[in-house]
Structures are given as C-alpha cells and as structure tokens.
Scaffold this active site. Sequence first.
Site, PDB file in Angstrom:
ATOM      1  N   ARG A 244     -30.290  82.075 -49.700  1.00 42.38           N
ATOM      2  CA  ARG A 244     -30.812  81.642 -48.387  1.00 42.38           C
ATOM      3  C   ARG A 244     -31.567  82.836 -47.811  1.00 42.38           C
ATOM      4  O   ARG A 244     -31.036  83.602 -47.037  1.00 42.38           O
ATOM      5  CB  ARG A 244     -29.649  81.210 -47.500  1.00 42.38           C
ATOM      6  CG  ARG A 244     -29.992  80.500 -46.234  1.00 42.38           C
ATOM      7  CD  ARG A 244     -30.637  81.401 -45.169  1.00 42.38           C
ATOM      8  NE  ARG A 244     -29.716  82.044 -44.273  1.00 42.38           N
ATOM      9  CZ  ARG A 244     -29.943  83.265 -43.737  1.00 42.38           C
ATOM     10  NH1 ARG A 244     -31.015  83.982 -44.050  1.00 42.38           N
ATOM     11  NH2 ARG A 244     -29.070  83.792 -42.921  1.00 42.38           N
ATOM     12  N   LYS A 262     -34.131  95.764 -45.542  1.00 40.94           N
ATOM     13  CA  LYS A 262     -32.982  96.143 -44.697  1.00 40.94           C
ATOM     14  C   LYS A 262     -32.649  97.619 -44.905  1.00 40.94           C
ATOM     15  O   LYS A 262     -32.333  98.340 -43.963  1.00 40.94           O
ATOM     16  CB  LYS A 262     -31.756  95.293 -45.056  1.00 40.94           C
ATOM     17  CG  LYS A 262     -31.922  93.811 -44.775  1.00 40.94           C
ATOM     18  CD  LYS A 262     -31.298  93.386 -43.458  1.00 40.94           C
ATOM     19  CE  LYS A 262     -31.631  91.925 -43.151  1.00 40.94           C
ATOM     20  NZ  LYS A 262     -31.266  91.505 -41.814  1.00 40.94           N
ATOM     21  N   GLU A 333     -25.865  89.900 -47.576  1.00 40.91           N
ATOM     22  CA  GLU A 333     -27.063  89.470 -46.859  1.00 40.91           C
ATOM     23  C   GLU A 333     -27.633  88.196 -47.471  1.00 40.91           C
ATOM     24  O   GLU A 333     -27.806  88.100 -48.697  1.00 40.91           O
ATOM     25  CB  GLU A 333     -28.119  90.591 -46.952  1.00 40.91           C
ATOM     26  CG  GLU A 333     -29.319  90.387 -46.059  1.00 40.91           C
ATOM     27  CD  GLU A 333     -28.974  90.500 -44.572  1.00 40.91           C
ATOM     28  OE1 GLU A 333     -28.344  91.488 -44.179  1.00 40.91           O
ATOM     29  OE2 GLU A 333     -29.352  89.576 -43.816  1.00 40.91           O
ATOM     30  N   ASP A 334     -27.932  87.258 -46.626  1.00 39.01           N
ATOM     31  CA  ASP A 334     -28.647  86.045 -47.015  1.00 39.01           C
ATOM     32  C   ASP A 334     -28.011  85.315 -48.196  1.00 39.01           C
ATOM     33  O   ASP A 334     -28.701  84.876 -49.130  1.00 39.01           O
ATOM     34  CB  ASP A 334     -30.136  86.371 -47.262  1.00 39.01           C
ATOM     35  CG  ASP A 334     -30.865  86.686 -45.961  1.00 39.01           C
ATOM     36  OD1 ASP A 334     -30.191  86.789 -44.910  1.00 39.01           O
ATOM     37  OD2 ASP A 334     -32.098  86.829 -45.976  1.00 39.01           O
ATOM     38  N   ASP A 356     -23.948  90.521 -42.695  1.00 38.78           N
ATOM     39  CA  ASP A 356     -24.906  90.772 -41.623  1.00 38.78           C
ATOM     40  C   ASP A 356     -25.296  89.492 -40.889  1.00 38.78           C
ATOM     41  O   ASP A 356     -25.461  89.485 -39.668  1.00 38.78           O
ATOM     42  CB  ASP A 356     -26.140  91.430 -42.258  1.00 38.78           C
ATOM     43  CG  ASP A 356     -27.142  91.887 -41.242  1.00 38.78           C
ATOM     44  OD1 ASP A 356     -26.717  92.339 -40.162  1.00 38.78           O
ATOM     45  OD2 ASP A 356     -28.350  91.812 -41.527  1.00 38.78           O
ATOM     46  N   ASP A 357     -25.456  88.400 -41.623  1.00 41.28           N
ATOM     47  CA  ASP A 357     -25.906  87.147 -40.996  1.00 41.28           C
ATOM     48  C   ASP A 357     -24.835  86.563 -40.089  1.00 41.28           C
ATOM     49  O   ASP A 357     -25.141  85.908 -39.099  1.00 41.28           O
ATOM     50  CB  ASP A 357     -26.300  86.133 -42.075  1.00 41.28           C
ATOM     51  CG  ASP A 357     -27.427  86.679 -42.915  1.00 41.28           C
ATOM     52  OD1 ASP A 357     -28.522  86.869 -42.387  1.00 41.28           O
ATOM     53  OD2 ASP A 357     -27.189  86.977 -44.107  1.00 41.28           O
TER      54      ASP A 357
HETATM   55  N1  LIG Z   1     -32.267  86.679 -35.640  1.00 36.17           N
HETATM   56  C1  LIG Z   1     -31.417  87.101 -36.518  1.00 36.17           C
HETATM   57  O1  LIG Z   1     -31.003  88.262 -36.505  1.00 36.17           O
HETATM   58  C2  LIG Z   1     -30.900  86.146 -37.558  1.00 36.17           C
HETATM   59  C3  LIG Z   1     -29.757  86.488 -38.269  1.00 36.17           C
HETATM   60  C4  LIG Z   1     -29.266  85.618 -39.216  1.00 36.17           C
HETATM   61  C5  LIG Z   1     -29.924  84.410 -39.455  1.00 36.17           C
HETATM   62  N2  LIG Z   1     -31.053  84.129 -38.764  1.00 36.17           N
HETATM   63  C6  LIG Z   1     -31.792  82.904 -39.036  1.00 36.17           C
HETATM   64  O2  LIG Z   1     -30.990  81.775 -38.732  1.00 36.17           O
HETATM   65  C7  LIG Z   1     -31.391  80.671 -39.534  1.00 36.17           C
HETATM   66  C8  LIG Z   1     -30.162  79.990 -40.070  1.00 36.17           C
HETATM   67  O3  LIG Z   1     -29.436  80.800 -40.938  1.00 36.17           O
HETATM   68  P1  LIG Z   1     -28.080  80.241 -41.614  1.00 36.17           P
HETATM   69  O4  LIG Z   1     -27.663  81.208 -42.641  1.00 36.17           O
HETATM   70  O5  LIG Z   1     -27.099  79.889 -40.593  1.00 36.17           O
HETATM   71  O6  LIG Z   1     -28.679  78.947 -42.325  1.00 36.17           O
HETATM   72  P2  LIG Z   1     -28.010  77.589 -42.763  1.00 36.17           P
HETATM   73  O7  LIG Z   1     -29.015  76.847 -43.541  1.00 36.17           O
HETATM   74  O8  LIG Z   1     -26.690  77.814 -43.373  1.00 36.17           O
HETATM   75  O9  LIG Z   1     -27.743  76.836 -41.389  1.00 36.17           O
HETATM   76  C9  LIG Z   1     -28.679  76.044 -40.733  1.00 36.17           C
HETATM   77  C10 LIG Z   1     -27.929  75.116 -39.817  1.00 36.17           C
HETATM   78  O10 LIG Z   1     -28.881  74.408 -39.051  1.00 36.17           O
HETATM   79  C11 LIG Z   1     -28.488  73.041 -39.023  1.00 36.17           C
HETATM   80  N3  LIG Z   1     -29.630  72.188 -38.728  1.00 36.17           N
HETATM   81  C12 LIG Z   1     -30.639  71.810 -39.561  1.00 36.17           C
HETATM   82  N4  LIG Z   1     -31.459  70.977 -38.926  1.00 36.17           N
HETATM   83  C13 LIG Z   1     -30.976  70.831 -37.663  1.00 36.17           C
HETATM   84  C14 LIG Z   1     -31.382  70.069 -36.553  1.00 36.17           C
HETATM   85  N5  LIG Z   1     -32.458  69.305 -36.610  1.00 36.17           N
HETATM   86  N6  LIG Z   1     -30.647  70.146 -35.417  1.00 36.17           N
HETATM   87  C15 LIG Z   1     -29.540  70.926 -35.348  1.00 36.17           C
HETATM   88  N7  LIG Z   1     -29.112  71.646 -36.399  1.00 36.17           N
HETATM   89  C16 LIG Z   1     -29.813  71.593 -37.545  1.00 36.17           C
HETATM   90  C17 LIG Z   1     -27.885  72.794 -40.385  1.00 36.17           C
HETATM   91  O11 LIG Z   1     -27.102  71.631 -40.415  1.00 36.17           O
HETATM   92  C18 LIG Z   1     -27.091  74.070 -40.545  1.00 36.17           C
HETATM   93  O12 LIG Z   1     -25.852  73.929 -39.898  1.00 36.17           O
HETATM   94  C19 LIG Z   1     -32.332  81.247 -40.600  1.00 36.17           C
HETATM   95  O13 LIG Z   1     -33.649  80.932 -40.256  1.00 36.17           O
HETATM   96  C20 LIG Z   1     -32.155  82.742 -40.492  1.00 36.17           C
HETATM   97  O14 LIG Z   1     -33.335  83.436 -40.789  1.00 36.17           O
HETATM   98  C21 LIG Z   1     -31.547  84.968 -37.827  1.00 36.17           C
HETATM   99  O1  LIG Z   2     -33.554  89.376 -41.914  1.00 38.62           O
HETATM  100  C1  LIG Z   2     -33.694  89.166 -40.700  1.00 38.62           C
HETATM  101  O2  LIG Z   2     -34.752  89.398 -40.107  1.00 38.62           O
HETATM  102  C2  LIG Z   2     -32.552  88.680 -39.862  1.00 38.62           C
HETATM  103  C3  LIG Z   2     -31.512  87.906 -40.570  1.00 38.62           C
HETATM  104  O3  LIG Z   2     -30.732  88.700 -41.401  1.00 38.62           O
HETATM  105  C4  LIG Z   2     -31.999  86.687 -41.274  1.00 38.62           C
HETATM  106  O4  LIG Z   2     -31.463  86.364 -42.320  1.00 38.62           O
HETATM  107  O5  LIG Z   2     -32.899  86.022 -40.739  1.00 38.62           O
HETATM  108 MG   LIG Z   3     -30.179  87.851 -43.179  1.00 37.67          MG
END
Ligand SMILES: NC(=O)c1ccc[n+]([C@@H]2O[C@H](COP(=O)([O-])OP(=O)(O)OC[C@H]3O[C@@H](n4cnc5c(N)ncnc54)[C@H](O)[C@@H]3O)[C@@H](O)[C@H]2O)c1
Ligand SMILES: O=C(O)C[C@H](O)C(=O)O
Ligand SMILES: [Mg+2]
Length: 654
Positions: A244, A262, A333-334, A356-357
């Site tokens: 992911r 990272k 990570e991811d 981290d996530d």
């Molecule tokens: N800003 C940051 O520091 C940071 C950190 C970690 C992850 N993220 C981002 O967060 C996102 C999600 O990461 P994840 O590991 O949790 O992914 P994931 O795929 O495990 O989770 C996504 C979630 O969104 C839900 N979803 C999908 N469509 C939806 C909708 N229409 N309405 C409501 N919910 C819906 C899914 O059912 C799931 O629960 C990624 O884009 C990632 O890049 C950002």
């Molecule tokens: O990698 C990033 O920019 C933040 C976070 O770890 C993500 O998975 O989106």
């Molecule tokens: Mg990440």
Amino acid sequence: MLRSTMSSTALLLRGGNIARRIITQAQAQAPSSSSLSLVASSSSSYSNDHHFQMRWNNSGRMMSNGSYGESIPDEYIEELDETEGEWIGCSKKFLAPISVSSRGSEILNNPLFNKSSAFKSGERDRLRFRGLLPPRVTNMQIQKERVLQEIRVEESMIRKHVILEDLHDTNETLYHRILVDHMEEMAPIIYTPTVGQACNEFALRYRRPRGMYFSADDRGHMAAMVYNWPQPVVHVIVVTDGSRILGLGDLGANGMGIPIGKLSLYCAAGGIAPHRVMPVVLDVGTDNEALLKDKFYLGLQRPRLQGPAYYHLVDEFIQAVRHRWPDVLIQFEDFSSDKAQKILNKYRDESLCFNDDIQGTGATTLAGVLGGLRAKGEQPTSLGDQRILIAGAGSAGIGVAQVLLQAMMEHGRTEEEAKKCFFVADHLGLLGTERLHKLSPEQAKFARDTDGGMSLSDIVNKYKPTMLLGMTAVGGLFTEQLIKDMAKHCERPIIFPLSNPTSKAECSAKQAFEWTDGRCIFASGSPFQPVHMEDGRIFHPSQCNNMYIFPGLGLGVTLCGAKTVSDRMLNVAAEALANFVTEEELAQGKVFPNLSTIRDVSKKVAIAVIEEAIRTGQASKLSQREIADLDSFVSKKMYDPIYVPLIEKRTISI
Ligand SMILES: NC(=O)c1ccc[n+]([C@@H]2O[C@H](COP(=O)([O-])OP(=O)(O)OC[C@H]3O[C@@H](n4cnc5c(N)ncnc54)[C@H](O)[C@@H]3O)[C@@H](O)[C@H]2O)c1
Ligand SMILES: O=C(O)C[C@H](O)C(=O)O
Ligand SMILES: [Mg+2]
C-alpha cells in the site's frame, strides 16, 4: 604550520600537544567567557557515534572531555582552508578528519566520501586522485548553487527528483546539505507527493542499487544476507512490503522509493547519519496485474505470499536484522492495513519498532488537532468535547483514532466517554456494531451502536462534527456540499484531507477555504500552495504529514537506547510538535510549523521522547552528564552535512 589568528584558523588536528597550543591561542583571543570548547567531531559528517569534546578554562586546565580522554593521538598538524576544517562562530567548533581505508577513484565513487570539485589540492595528493578531477577547486556553496540552479530551471517535478537522486547516489553530503538548507522546497521533490510518481516509475528509472531486498526466494538465507550490507552499524531501517504505497495501492518492489525518501528525511530532518540507515523492501510478490505483466518490473512477478508463509518471511527478516544489529529501530511503512496492525502487535513489545502509518500519523494528527484547538482559543482538554468524523478505517484512520482516544484519556476522559467522540466510516459507511464480526479488534473499538452504515453526508448533518479527517485514498471525496454542511454547523471546522499523494487528497486547500469562506482550519497530507481568496485574503495551508514525527522519534529512541516505542512516547512527541507552533503561525492559519524548522522540531521531539524514556527507565545508553543537558547532547549528536577532511587510514587512526 599553525596560523596565528583565530578568525582564519583552519587546521587539521593530529596531535595532543599541538591541540593544546591551539587552545592556548584560542583562549588568548576568546571573549570574556570563562570557558572555550574545542569540539573535534566526526559525528558532524559521518556518524552519530564518534565525538569528542574538550573544554579548557582560562587558566589552561582541561574541564571536561569525551570519549578520547585527555589527549588527541600524537600526530601532526596540517594547514587547510576554511571549508575543510574550521572554527565555527563562537562555539569554536573544530572538525577532526575522517580516516578512510580507500583512496583514489574509489573515494570519488563513494557517495559518502565524495566531495567532487570541492576536494582541496592537498587532499587530491594525499588520497591520490590528482588529475582525476577537473583542476578548479570549488566549495560546497558553489556546488549547492549549481545544483539549485539546475533544479529550479527544470519544471517537471519528477525530473527534479531524478536530479536530486542522482546527487544522492554520487555525493550524499551535498545532497543532504541541500535538503537541510532548503527543506520546504526539496521535501515535495524527494518525498511526498513526487515520491509517488518515482515509485510508479521506479523500474523504468532504476540506475544504482540503494537499500536491500529480501524476497520470497531468499527464505532461509536472510541471516547471512544481512551481512552483505556494507556498513557495520545500522541505526534505522525503514521497511515496506510495497502493498500500500501512499494511496497508490500495491506497487510491489517499486515501493523502494518510499523507504529511500523517508530515510532521506531521517538524515536531513532527524540528524541520523546517512551510513547508519538502511532502506528495505520485502518482496513477497505483487497482486498488481500491470506489474505482473510489465517487462521492466524488477520485483518477483508472482502473486503475493499470503497467510503463514507471508508472516514467516517477515519474521525471518526481523530475526536476521536483529541478529546483526540488536538495537536497530525498525519502521514499518506502507504495509496494507490487513497486515500492518498484526505485524505491529506482534513485534512492538519485544523490540524497537513502530508503524509510521498507524502511530506516526496518529501523533502528527494529534499535534495538528491540538494546534487547531489552540487556533480556536480552546484548551487541549476540550479534545474530549469534539465530534470527530474520520473517513477511512484503514491503518491511518484507525491509527489516528487510537492516538486521539489515548490523548482524551490522558486529559481525564474515560475510554467510554472518549469513544463517543468518534464517528469512523469506511467505504460501507459508519462503523457499526452490527458488523463487529468483520472488523479488526482495533476497528471494533470505534463501532457505534446506532446508525451503522450511515453515509458521510448523513453523519455530518445528524451529528454535526467539529472535525473531518480524511484517510481514504479517495481523491475528491469531500464534496462541496459536505464541506458546506460542516461549515453550517461549526464556526471553525477542522478539515484535514490527509490522503497522499495530491491526486488522492479528499479535497484541495483552495476548495476547503473557498467552501467555508475561509473559516476552516486546514491541513493536508500532501503540500498545497497558499490560497488567494477573491477578497484578497491569503491562507497558508499546513502539511499534516508524519514527517514531522518519525525523524525526531527515531533520533530520540536510538540515541537513548530505548528497547521499545511506547504509546506515551508518541503522545509526548505530538505535544512537543504542537508546542512548536508559534502564535504568529496560528494567526496565519497554520497548525504545523514551517518545514524550514524541521530540524529544530525533530530535536524537540527527540528530547521529549528521551525524557519519556528516562522516566520509564528505558534510557539505558545515557550518562548522568548527558541527561543533565539533553539539549546539547542531542544537538551534538545530530548529523550535519559538511565536508570533513579525509585522510588515509594507514596514516592515522582516531
Ligand atoms: N498524511 C499522512 O501523514 C498519512 C499517513 C498515513 C497514511 N496517509 C494516507 O492515508 C490514506 C489511507 O491509508 P491506509 O493505510 O489507511 O489505507 P487503507 O486502504 O487501508 O484504508 C482506506 C480506508 O478508506 C476507506 N474508504 C474507501 N472509500 C471510502 C469512502 N468512499 N468513504 C469512506 N471511506 C472509504 C476504506 O474502506 C478503508 O477503510 C493513504 O492515501 C495514505 O497515503 C497519510
Ligand atoms: O509517506 C507519506 O507522505 C505519509 C504516509 O506515510 C503515507 O503513507 O501516506
Ligand atoms: Mg506511509
């Protein structure tokens, strides 16, 4: 040999007696301060682990020393110019040389040692590569200007990324110098969002090896394989299985761009030395149909390992790296959410690791939320009065919910009270108890007794949330209607579309500010440009990205010798980050500090984490003296990319 004036003194130090002469001279010219310190530091450029410092008082008596005792090995002094070794400001910092076992073109081809055109004449002779470089000697400043010019005339972000990564592969010191000095400009190039495209095109652009790959075909060999890594000590590993990558899905071995990006931040923002980090991909195959057919793809072209075989592979990797480097910090990570929490739960209490996530994002978002409350004139205790709608129940969404819940409990709420603040929804709508059997234990905690399956817009209209956090990886999910409805019920809604990269953000900064008439408090996972409103107001969106936490967290736990990463460490890290935001920044609508201050942020986060480790008896590596002045201890340990004189190992060893 010895220059007589302090201002121009730049000496290659090789002898205890002479060192004292320098000190005596320096004392003579020192301002009225009662002590003067000579810091001979190889940590500044190549490691966090070799460092010595001596202080003499005005009568010439040594007041303190470091790991090398009273004298510096008895050698000789050589004159150098200011860019090789120098006294820096009033701290009179002196750089000791690094002794290297290679010479000639080997050095030029080693990105950790290479200085390219900045190798001085003496060094070119000493290390035997005179004639292998163009004759003119430049300095780091000129080199930096040249690279900046090249990057700035280039319009394509991915081309800029390639220029910087080429530099990373040839001259790490200059690469990290540029990141440190221009973090705001460089982070979006080497990290999110451009790193997403770099991962998509990883195989196409593959040039030089960086990091390690442990694949399904390496089962049974990993304990031996780790010894192929050229560095004897590693402090931080960032590992992904590529399942992911940001919001881009399964990118398999192409995910290597993420640990690389990272770890660049670990070095530039967190002060970990570049030769102490190791990016890793666990290549268990990929379920990405396009990659399975792509003739350029460099990972295993077979379906992902699942079930016990997958977890055995992860376990073999962990055992192998722990065997060689028992104290290394492992950052997961991811990993796709179905695996991420399970892996974390398995290893978090027995070894130094974190996800981290889940945890880094949780701590970062808590800091942003605390900043948002401050901007609204509310106290941190009011966290437990909020109604928080989290869109996305994967590792990020649930990770954030867990950290916020923990913080509410720290501020006096019971778990039952705190849970009532949350409305967590996934693609099927609000998490409800009717589908408990399909939820993980961590998700189940946030399932509500009523309204299971309710849509985002119905939740907004019925429960009138004060915060809307997006971690769905669904670009544009926060529609104009949804945001306008939020703003109807709440004077200053906190709106954080946190999904990455930019194309996956649930809404843009411009949309959020325009749809709320500038009333929202906004932060996003990927950066957005300032928003210029029609009425002339300008808003500066913040970036809520875990890069504000993981470098400092990693620095803190590795410096103090912690054995695990605790929930409290994440909490104090979040508070340290939140406290870093100034009133002025809040007034401009920012809830995170400027990226240009990220090294100071990381230092504060590291200190907070170390203090927590001390409190719980986890700071096994620290002496009383270090504990007494954590600020200077951490500052001194932080890698600072500068060119250090190189000498051949056989001539001297310090
Ligand atoms: N800003 C940051 O520091 C940071 C950190 C970690 C992850 N993220 C981002 O967060 C996102 C999600 O990461 P994840 O590991 O949790 O992914 P994931 O795929 O495990 O989770 C996504 C979630 O969104 C839900 N979803 C999908 N469509 C939806 C909708 N229409 N309405 C409501 N919910 C819906 C899914 O059912 C799931 O629960 C990624 O884009 C990632 O890049 C950002
Ligand atoms: O990698 C990033 O920019 C933040 C976070 O770890 C993500 O998975 O989106
Ligand atoms: Mg990440």
